[in-house]
Design a protein around this motif. Sequence first.
Motif, PDB file in Angstrom:
ATOM      1  N   PHE A 159       0.853  -1.185   0.000  1.00 39.62           N
ATOM      2  CA  PHE A 159       0.000   0.000   0.000  1.00 39.62           C
ATOM      3  C   PHE A 159       0.896   1.244   0.000  1.00 39.62           C
ATOM      4  O   PHE A 159       2.096   1.165   0.314  1.00 39.62           O
ATOM      5  N   LEU A 160       0.267   2.382  -0.313  1.00 39.03           N
ATOM      6  CA  LEU A 160       0.980   3.658  -0.279  1.00 39.03           C
ATOM      7  C   LEU A 160       0.749   4.417   1.017  1.00 39.03           C
ATOM      8  O   LEU A 160       1.070   5.608   1.111  1.00 39.03           O
ATOM      9  N   ASP A 161       0.184   3.774   2.002  1.00 38.13           N
ATOM     10  CA  ASP A 161      -0.003   4.375   3.313  1.00 38.13           C
ATOM     11  C   ASP A 161      -0.259   3.247   4.293  1.00 38.13           C
ATOM     12  O   ASP A 161      -0.339   2.077   3.912  1.00 38.13           O
ATOM     13  N   ALA A 162      -0.379   3.602   5.574  1.00 37.07           N
ATOM     14  CA  ALA A 162      -0.695   2.626   6.618  1.00 37.07           C
ATOM     15  C   ALA A 162      -1.976   3.045   7.339  1.00 37.07           C
ATOM     16  O   ALA A 162      -2.113   2.851   8.541  1.00 37.07           O
ATOM     17  N   ARG A 163      -2.923   3.626   6.591  1.00 37.44           N
ATOM     18  CA  ARG A 163      -4.186   4.046   7.182  1.00 37.44           C
ATOM     19  C   ARG A 163      -5.024   2.844   7.601  1.00 37.44           C
ATOM     20  O   ARG A 163      -4.754   1.707   7.210  1.00 37.44           O
ATOM     21  N   MET A 164      -6.066   3.142   8.376  1.00 39.83           N
ATOM     22  CA  MET A 164      -6.933   2.079   8.864  1.00 39.83           C
ATOM     23  C   MET A 164      -7.638   1.374   7.724  1.00 39.83           C
ATOM     24  O   MET A 164      -7.825   0.151   7.757  1.00 39.83           O
ATOM     25  N   LEU A 186      -2.574 -12.130  16.038  1.00 38.54           N
ATOM     26  CA  LEU A 186      -1.618 -11.432  16.896  1.00 38.54           C
ATOM     27  C   LEU A 186      -1.169 -10.141  16.227  1.00 38.54           C
ATOM     28  O   LEU A 186      -0.859 -10.115  15.031  1.00 38.54           O
ATOM     29  N   TYR A 187      -1.126  -9.059  17.034  1.00 39.76           N
ATOM     30  CA  TYR A 187      -0.716  -7.753  16.538  1.00 39.76           C
ATOM     31  C   TYR A 187       0.378  -7.184  17.431  1.00 39.76           C
ATOM     32  O   TYR A 187       0.451  -7.488  18.620  1.00 39.76           O
ATOM     33  N   ASP A 188       1.188  -6.341  16.809  1.00 39.06           N
ATOM     34  CA  ASP A 188       2.061  -5.480  17.583  1.00 39.06           C
ATOM     35  C   ASP A 188       1.194  -4.342  18.140  1.00 39.06           C
ATOM     36  O   ASP A 188       0.015  -4.239  17.832  1.00 39.06           O
ATOM     37  N   ASN A 189       1.772  -3.482  18.957  1.00 37.67           N
ATOM     38  CA  ASN A 189       1.002  -2.410  19.581  1.00 37.67           C
ATOM     39  C   ASN A 189       0.945  -1.184  18.659  1.00 37.67           C
ATOM     40  O   ASN A 189       1.262  -0.063  19.061  1.00 37.67           O
ATOM     41  N   LEU A 190       0.558  -1.390  17.399  1.00 35.37           N
ATOM     42  CA  LEU A 190       0.410  -0.297  16.466  1.00 35.37           C
ATOM     43  C   LEU A 190      -0.956   0.358  16.643  1.00 35.37           C
ATOM     44  O   LEU A 190      -1.905  -0.256  17.130  1.00 35.37           O
ATOM     45  N   LYS A 191      -1.091   1.631  16.217  1.00 30.68           N
ATOM     46  CA  LYS A 191      -2.296   2.399  16.481  1.00 30.68           C
ATOM     47  C   LYS A 191      -3.511   1.832  15.754  1.00 30.68           C
ATOM     48  O   LYS A 191      -4.642   2.057  16.179  1.00 30.68           O
ATOM     49  N   SER A 192      -3.314   1.130  14.673  1.00 28.07           N
ATOM     50  CA  SER A 192      -4.453   0.529  13.980  1.00 28.07           C
ATOM     51  C   SER A 192      -5.094  -0.568  14.808  1.00 28.07           C
ATOM     52  O   SER A 192      -6.255  -0.915  14.568  1.00 28.07           O
ATOM     53  N   ALA A 193      -4.358  -1.113  15.773  1.00 19.82           N
ATOM     54  CA  ALA A 193      -4.903  -2.187  16.609  1.00 19.82           C
ATOM     55  C   ALA A 193      -5.108  -1.737  18.048  1.00 19.82           C
ATOM     56  O   ALA A 193      -6.152  -2.011  18.646  1.00 19.82           O
ATOM     57  N   VAL A 194      -4.135  -1.068  18.641  1.00 20.94           N
ATOM     58  CA  VAL A 194      -4.183  -0.693  20.053  1.00 20.94           C
ATOM     59  C   VAL A 194      -4.057   0.822  20.158  1.00 20.94           C
ATOM     60  O   VAL A 194      -3.052   1.404  19.751  1.00 20.94           O
ATOM     61  N   LEU A 195      -5.088   1.471  20.708  1.00 21.21           N
ATOM     62  CA  LEU A 195      -5.042   2.916  20.894  1.00 21.21           C
ATOM     63  C   LEU A 195      -4.304   3.301  22.165  1.00 21.21           C
ATOM     64  O   LEU A 195      -3.612   4.316  22.212  1.00 21.21           O
ATOM     65  N   GLU A 196      -4.450   2.500  23.213  1.00 19.09           N
ATOM     66  CA  GLU A 196      -3.836   2.834  24.497  1.00 19.09           C
ATOM     67  C   GLU A 196      -3.590   1.551  25.265  1.00 19.09           C
ATOM     68  O   GLU A 196      -4.390   0.613  25.200  1.00 19.09           O
ATOM     69  N   ARG A 197      -2.489   1.529  26.002  1.00 15.67           N
ATOM     70  CA  ARG A 197      -2.163   0.342  26.789  1.00 15.67           C
ATOM     71  C   ARG A 197      -1.441   0.766  28.053  1.00 15.67           C
ATOM     72  O   ARG A 197      -0.450   1.500  28.012  1.00 15.67           O
ATOM     73  N   ILE A 198      -1.940   0.287  29.194  1.00 14.85           N
ATOM     74  CA  ILE A 198      -1.302   0.495  30.488  1.00 14.85           C
ATOM     75  C   ILE A 198      -1.195  -0.876  31.142  1.00 14.85           C
ATOM     76  O   ILE A 198      -2.181  -1.423  31.648  1.00 14.85           O
ATOM     77  N   GLY A 199       0.001  -1.442  31.102  1.00 19.19           N
ATOM     78  CA  GLY A 199       0.182  -2.798  31.623  1.00 19.19           C
ATOM     79  C   GLY A 199      -0.601  -3.798  30.785  1.00 19.19           C
ATOM     80  O   GLY A 199      -0.442  -3.887  29.570  1.00 19.19           O
ATOM     81  N   ASP A 200      -1.444  -4.562  31.442  1.00 16.43           N
ATOM     82  CA  ASP A 200      -2.281  -5.535  30.739  1.00 16.43           C
ATOM     83  C   ASP A 200      -3.621  -4.955  30.300  1.00 16.43           C
ATOM     84  O   ASP A 200      -4.414  -5.644  29.647  1.00 16.43           O
ATOM     85  N   GLU A 207     -12.569   0.440  15.339  1.00 20.41           N
ATOM     86  CA  GLU A 207     -12.769  -0.066  13.981  1.00 20.41           C
ATOM     87  C   GLU A 207     -12.302  -1.511  13.868  1.00 20.41           C
ATOM     88  O   GLU A 207     -12.951  -2.326  13.208  1.00 20.41           O
ATOM     89  N   LEU A 208     -11.175  -1.838  14.517  1.00 18.21           N
ATOM     90  CA  LEU A 208     -10.698  -3.216  14.488  1.00 18.21           C
ATOM     91  C   LEU A 208     -11.642  -4.140  15.237  1.00 18.21           C
ATOM     92  O   LEU A 208     -11.866  -5.290  14.818  1.00 18.21           O
ATOM     93  N   LEU A 209     -12.206  -3.666  16.340  1.00 17.02           N
ATOM     94  CA  LEU A 209     -13.150  -4.501  17.088  1.00 17.02           C
ATOM     95  C   LEU A 209     -14.392  -4.811  16.261  1.00 17.02           C
ATOM     96  O   LEU A 209     -14.892  -5.943  16.266  1.00 17.02           O
ATOM     97  N   LYS A 210     -14.921  -3.825  15.537  1.00 25.68           N
ATOM     98  CA  LYS A 210     -16.078  -4.077  14.682  1.00 25.68           C
ATOM     99  C   LYS A 210     -15.728  -5.058  13.570  1.00 25.68           C
ATOM    100  O   LYS A 210     -16.515  -5.934  13.229  1.00 25.68           O
ATOM    101  N   PHE A 211     -14.526  -4.900  13.008  1.00 22.73           N
ATOM    102  CA  PHE A 211     -14.094  -5.812  11.957  1.00 22.73           C
ATOM    103  C   PHE A 211     -13.921  -7.230  12.490  1.00 22.73           C
ATOM    104  O   PHE A 211     -14.305  -8.205  11.840  1.00 22.73           O
ATOM    105  N   ALA A 212     -13.339  -7.355  13.699  1.00 27.28           N
ATOM    106  CA  ALA A 212     -13.149  -8.670  14.300  1.00 27.28           C
ATOM    107  C   ALA A 212     -14.489  -9.321  14.631  1.00 27.28           C
ATOM    108  O   ALA A 212     -14.671 -10.538  14.470  1.00 27.28           O
TER     109      ALA A 212
END
Length: 500
Positions: A159-164, A186-200, A207-212
């Motif tokens: 792709f020419l970008d990494a948009r959602m 399995l995903y890395d902690n990229l913004k397309s998958a994880v918006l925020e993370r504090i510990g566990d 958008e990813l949750l709706k798609f899943a």
Amino acid sequence: MVISADMNAQILRLYQAERWRVGTIARQLHVHRDTVRRVLAQAGLAPPATLLRPSRVDPFRPFILQTLAKFPTLTAARLFDMVHERGYRGSPDHFRHLVATLRPRPPAQAYLRLRTLPGEQAQVDWGHFGHLAVGRARRPLMAFVMVLSYSRRIFLRFFLDARMDSFLRGHVEAFAAYGGCARVLLYDNLKSAVLERIGDAVRFNPELLKFAAHHRFEPRPVAVARGNEKGRVERSIRYIREAFFAAREFADLDDLNAQARSWCEGLASDRRWPEDGALSVRQAFEGERASLLALPTQDYPLGERVAVQVGKTPYVRFDLNDYSVPHAHVRRTLAVLADEARVRVFDGAAEIARHARSYDAGAQIEDPAHVDALVQHKRRARGHRGVDRVSRAVPAASRLLAQAAARGENLGSITAALLRLLDRYGASALQAAIDSALAQGVPHPNAVRLALERAREEQGLPPPTALHLSEDVARRDAPVRSHALASYDRIVSVDEGEQL
């Protein structure tokens, strides 16, 4: 180093009988001194430890060890400044080498080999492969990579970008290529998958949750800075760089993706399966295909939807380019729904514009119908403004224009001519001339001009000259509204009262 029994006996003899030092034995027999020490240690004859010479850094060694224990990543340059302030006068280069031997090293970690069941897990990640020039734009070339953990089957899409939108489109095309979906992704902690993370505690991208939820798989992020937990996709990206992308020539993005599909279905699938050297990845995938989740009957709606503000000009800005909209929608907030090929503009639920998507930068993508409608609107507006001005200044002009329209004359040219006569002769003279022309039954600017010239000659006035002033001069000569002077009278009266 493995040495012969003869060499072993010779080392022991030279050390015990001849009293040679370890260094002398190593030089004469052409072996490493560590080999000599190992032979002597195995025979119970370990040589005494060599006494180190005193060093300038010895008084500061406890401070260095204590500081490095508290700040393991502190640079040697900063540490040198700290000990220099405390009296150390050694060389910075020698100090840097010394710090390298004293810096604490993290203990080596051992990892378990992770095995998964067929259809249980897939791993997803982005890979950056440089940039592509598209017109005046320099776009990042991003590779969406998905790998089935059991069979190691690779899906690759550039792709020419990494948009959602591109992220979800890569999923959809990967599921279509596999003929199903794994149960866990399995995903890395990229913004397309994880918006925020504090510990566990993880807040997923909605958008990813709706798609899943639509595809019935579980999104699962790996731990922070633990790339080994998704090592299969990490190794696949390295494999793609070395075995596919290196020295690859392609005409454009479509050509590159066509080559990527052929490579994934060909060489990448025919490589040896890591779990069993007798099988290929293709054979392992054929056994895994039946364990994948079935795809839903309805397609997931893809496309990037953003709100845009239309300014004074009828264009919306999206992804570095301007797309035209009907002129009636200026100064409004609209919605843009874009995919790889099209950009559609909506006002509420109504689609008002559709364009082919451009990946250039600073381009204006226009619909000729939008431009023509704006030009016609401007022409009509200009005509209305002229009629309004001449009618307000000269009321008789309305009757002249009405009679001219009844005769089928061009009202635009008549209005422009009347405006020129208004600027040259003034409103009162033009009013009288129009009344004269209408009395003669000739509703035309030529009759009005002749009446104005006759009136000028009868009065003995010189011909009027058109004076064209620049914009700044015309602005300075604009009429100024006079103010009442009663306030000055009050000031004078007060002054006279004080004098009395």
